[in-house]
Design an enzyme around this catalytic site. Structure first.
Site, PDB file in Angstrom:
ATOM      1  N   HIS A  43      59.707  40.053  73.266  1.00 63.87           N
ATOM      2  CA  HIS A  43      60.013  38.924  72.376  1.00 63.87           C
ATOM      3  C   HIS A  43      61.482  38.494  72.566  1.00 63.87           C
ATOM      4  CE1 HIS A  43      56.198  39.299  70.395  1.00 63.87           C
ATOM      5  NE2 HIS A  43      56.477  40.401  69.748  1.00 63.87           N
ATOM      6  N   LYS A  54      42.208  35.795  62.437  1.00 66.79           N
ATOM      7  CA  LYS A  54      41.327  34.637  62.312  1.00 66.79           C
ATOM      8  C   LYS A  54      41.239  33.866  63.633  1.00 66.79           C
ATOM      9  CE  LYS A  54      40.590  31.433  58.474  1.00 66.79           C
ATOM     10  NZ  LYS A  54      41.273  30.845  57.309  1.00 66.79           N
ATOM     11  N   LYS A 105      53.534  36.670  66.875  1.00 60.01           N
ATOM     12  CA  LYS A 105      52.371  36.041  66.239  1.00 60.01           C
ATOM     13  C   LYS A 105      51.984  34.683  66.835  1.00 60.01           C
ATOM     14  CE  LYS A 105      50.986  38.630  64.211  1.00 60.01           C
ATOM     15  NZ  LYS A 105      50.531  39.900  64.868  1.00 60.01           N
ATOM     16  N   GLY A 160      50.342  34.637  69.837  1.00 57.73           N
ATOM     17  CA  GLY A 160      49.239  34.855  70.777  1.00 57.73           C
ATOM     18  C   GLY A 160      49.600  35.832  71.891  1.00 57.73           C
ATOM     19  N   THR A 161      50.527  36.744  71.585  1.00 60.56           N
ATOM     20  CA  THR A 161      50.961  37.758  72.556  1.00 60.56           C
ATOM     21  C   THR A 161      49.777  38.614  73.023  1.00 60.56           C
ATOM     22  OG1 THR A 161      52.827  37.945  71.031  1.00 60.56           O
ATOM     23  CG2 THR A 161      52.799  39.460  72.909  1.00 60.56           C
ATOM     24  N   THR A 162      48.966  39.061  72.067  1.00 55.75           N
ATOM     25  CA  THR A 162      47.844  39.956  72.361  1.00 55.75           C
ATOM     26  C   THR A 162      46.878  39.281  73.341  1.00 55.75           C
ATOM     27  OG1 THR A 162      48.060  40.581  70.030  1.00 55.75           O
ATOM     28  CG2 THR A 162      46.154  41.451  71.219  1.00 55.75           C
ATOM     29  N   TYR A 193      49.293  27.797  72.486  1.00 59.82           N
ATOM     30  CA  TYR A 193      48.098  28.465  71.951  1.00 59.82           C
ATOM     31  C   TYR A 193      46.969  27.463  71.744  1.00 59.82           C
ATOM     32  CZ  TYR A 193      45.452  31.343  68.545  1.00 59.82           C
ATOM     33  OH  TYR A 193      44.482  32.050  67.874  1.00 59.82           O
TER      34      TYR A 193
HETATM   35  P1  A3P Z   1      46.017  34.610  63.262  1.00 64.25           P
HETATM   36  O1  A3P Z   1      46.777  35.529  62.350  1.00 64.25           O
HETATM   37  O2  A3P Z   1      46.311  33.177  62.993  1.00 64.25           O
HETATM   38  O3  A3P Z   1      44.565  34.901  63.305  1.00 64.25           O
HETATM   39  P2  A3P Z   1      50.263  38.091  68.403  1.00 64.25           P
HETATM   40  O4  A3P Z   1      49.260  38.574  69.370  1.00 64.25           O
HETATM   41  O5  A3P Z   1      51.419  37.381  69.029  1.00 64.25           O
HETATM   42  O6  A3P Z   1      50.668  39.161  67.449  1.00 64.25           O
HETATM   43  O7  A3P Z   1      49.541  36.937  67.564  1.00 64.25           O
HETATM   44  C1  A3P Z   1      48.467  37.246  66.723  1.00 64.25           C
HETATM   45  C2  A3P Z   1      47.666  35.987  66.477  1.00 64.25           C
HETATM   46  O8  A3P Z   1      46.857  35.711  67.629  1.00 64.25           O
HETATM   47  C3  A3P Z   1      46.711  36.175  65.321  1.00 64.25           C
HETATM   48  O9  A3P Z   1      46.553  34.880  64.748  1.00 64.25           O
HETATM   49  C4  A3P Z   1      45.471  36.663  66.032  1.00 64.25           C
HETATM   50  O10 A3P Z   1      44.286  36.528  65.299  1.00 64.25           O
HETATM   51  C5  A3P Z   1      45.481  35.765  67.267  1.00 64.25           C
HETATM   52  N1  A3P Z   1      44.710  36.315  68.400  1.00 64.25           N
HETATM   53  C6  A3P Z   1      44.611  37.599  68.802  1.00 64.25           C
HETATM   54  N2  A3P Z   1      43.828  37.717  69.878  1.00 64.25           N
HETATM   55  C7  A3P Z   1      43.400  36.467  70.170  1.00 64.25           C
HETATM   56  C8  A3P Z   1      42.526  35.936  71.169  1.00 64.25           C
HETATM   57  N3  A3P Z   1      41.947  36.718  72.074  1.00 64.25           N
HETATM   58  N4  A3P Z   1      42.314  34.601  71.174  1.00 64.25           N
HETATM   59  C9  A3P Z   1      42.897  33.805  70.258  1.00 64.25           C
HETATM   60  N5  A3P Z   1      43.721  34.250  69.278  1.00 64.25           N
HETATM   61  C10 A3P Z   1      43.975  35.563  69.233  1.00 64.25           C
END
Ligand code: A3P
Length: 300
Positions: free
Chosen positions: A111, A267, A48, A50-52, A198
């Site tokens: 992770h 968000k 959580k 910013g992996t995605t 992030y």
């Molecule tokens: P929030 O829940 O605060 O919105 P992960 O990818 O490690 O699972 O983390 C998910 C978090 O990254 C979520 O945060 C998600 O909304 C945010 N996220 C996903 N894609 C993103 C992007 N392209 N730019 C910025 N934040 C992003």
């Protein structure tokens, strides 16, 4: 030792970290079987953080000579189906994917805390990028994410979840130990490990697209810079664009998984924790972060 975590997600203290029991066999296989190539790119993070986003950036930057921005695989597949997690995808379900036949550059995510990475990665010229984030925002993000499992019986209140976070009982945690492990590795070997925040990437995405290009060995040429390639990649990978792609609005992961694609885009903001923490939680959390990061040179 074992610890109860979210429903269906028990933790086990494994090599010094609280690892979800479902991820342990995959980590062991990663540690014992993975053969790194010098061209491999490894996306690393605490969940959580910013992996995605980082998966999208690394994929787009390293594949930009193959695909056009408007017609690249991320328009059809969720980033997690393009950059597989070593412990959750590659080494989880049999038959394991044959990693030898994949073309360069192979991109994987994990992770796994830095001290637990296999020597094959450490001893190769492969590159590691780490995405860190203010752990209070990370906590709120994870609480929402895990809350989606409610249908399966999970209903942990934010204050209960906070006690787990505070005690360090956290999947792949303690979270601060995870962050510090990659932070120290990046200081010791800056050519091997790039440590990102992030908040900083959000503030100045084009700077970091360029930085990633240089670090990963895919620097942008003058011509590409003039053509606006850096801005285009930053824009394509932005939260607003990725969240609104049809595949992420309505799609499901191609591989077996509990979460729909939209679960990865909530968000995407900095500082959302302030909307959820009670004054006493905030006080304890800020003190905890000060204690854990003091003297490290790292703050969020
Ligand atoms: P929030 O829940 O605060 O919105 P992960 O990818 O490690 O699972 O983390 C998910 C978090 O990254 C979520 O945060 C998600 O909304 C945010 N996220 C996903 N894609 C993103 C992007 N392209 N730019 C910025 N934040 C992003």
């Amino acid at each position: 030792p074992r610890a109860k975590y979210w429903v269906g997600d028990d933790l086990y203290k494994f090599q010094g970290f609280w690892i979800p029991t479902v991820a342990i066999p995959g980590i062991i296989k990663f540690q014992t079987q993975f053969k790194a190539r010098d061209s491999d790119l490894l996306v690393t993070s605490f969940p959580k953080c910013g992996t995605t986003w980082l998966k999208s950036l690394v994929f787009m930057i390293s594949n930009r000579s193959i695909y056009s921005i408007s017609d690249n695989p991320l328009t059809k597949l969720n980033p997690h189906d393009i950059v597989p997690s070593l412990e959750y995808n590659v080494y989880r379900f049999k038959p394991y994917q044959d990693l030898e036949i994949l073309p360069n550059p192979r991109i994987f995510s994990t992770h796994t805390p830095h001290p637990l990475l296999p020597s094959s990665i450490i001893n190769s010229k492969s590159k590691i990028v780490y995405m860190s984030r203010n752990l209070l925002d990370q906590f709120v993000s994870r609480w929402h994410f895990k809350g989606r499992l409610k249908v399966q019986g999970a209903s942990t209140s934010i204050s209960e979840a906070f006690e787990m976070f505070h005690s360090g009982v956290d999947g792949f945690g303690p979270s601060w130990e995870h962050v510090l492990s990659y932070w120290k590795a990046s200081l010791e070997n800056p050519n091997k490990v790039l440590f990102l925040k992030y908040e900083e990437v959000k503030e100045n995405p084009t700077f970091y697209v360029k930085e990633l290009g240089d670090f990963l060995g895919y620097p942008f040429s003058e011509k590409e810079v003039k053509l606006g390639m850096i801005e285009e990649i930053a824009k394509f990978c932005s939260f607003e664009n990725m969240k609104n792609l049809e595949v992420n609005k309505s799609g499901k992961r191609a591989i077996a998984h509990s979460f729909e694609n939209n679960a990865y885009f909530r968000k995407g903001e900095v500082g959302d924790w302030a909307n959820y923490f009670s004054p006493s939680m905030a006080k304890r959390a800020i003190k905890l972060m000060d204690d854990k990061f003091s003297g490290s040179g790292l703050s969020f």
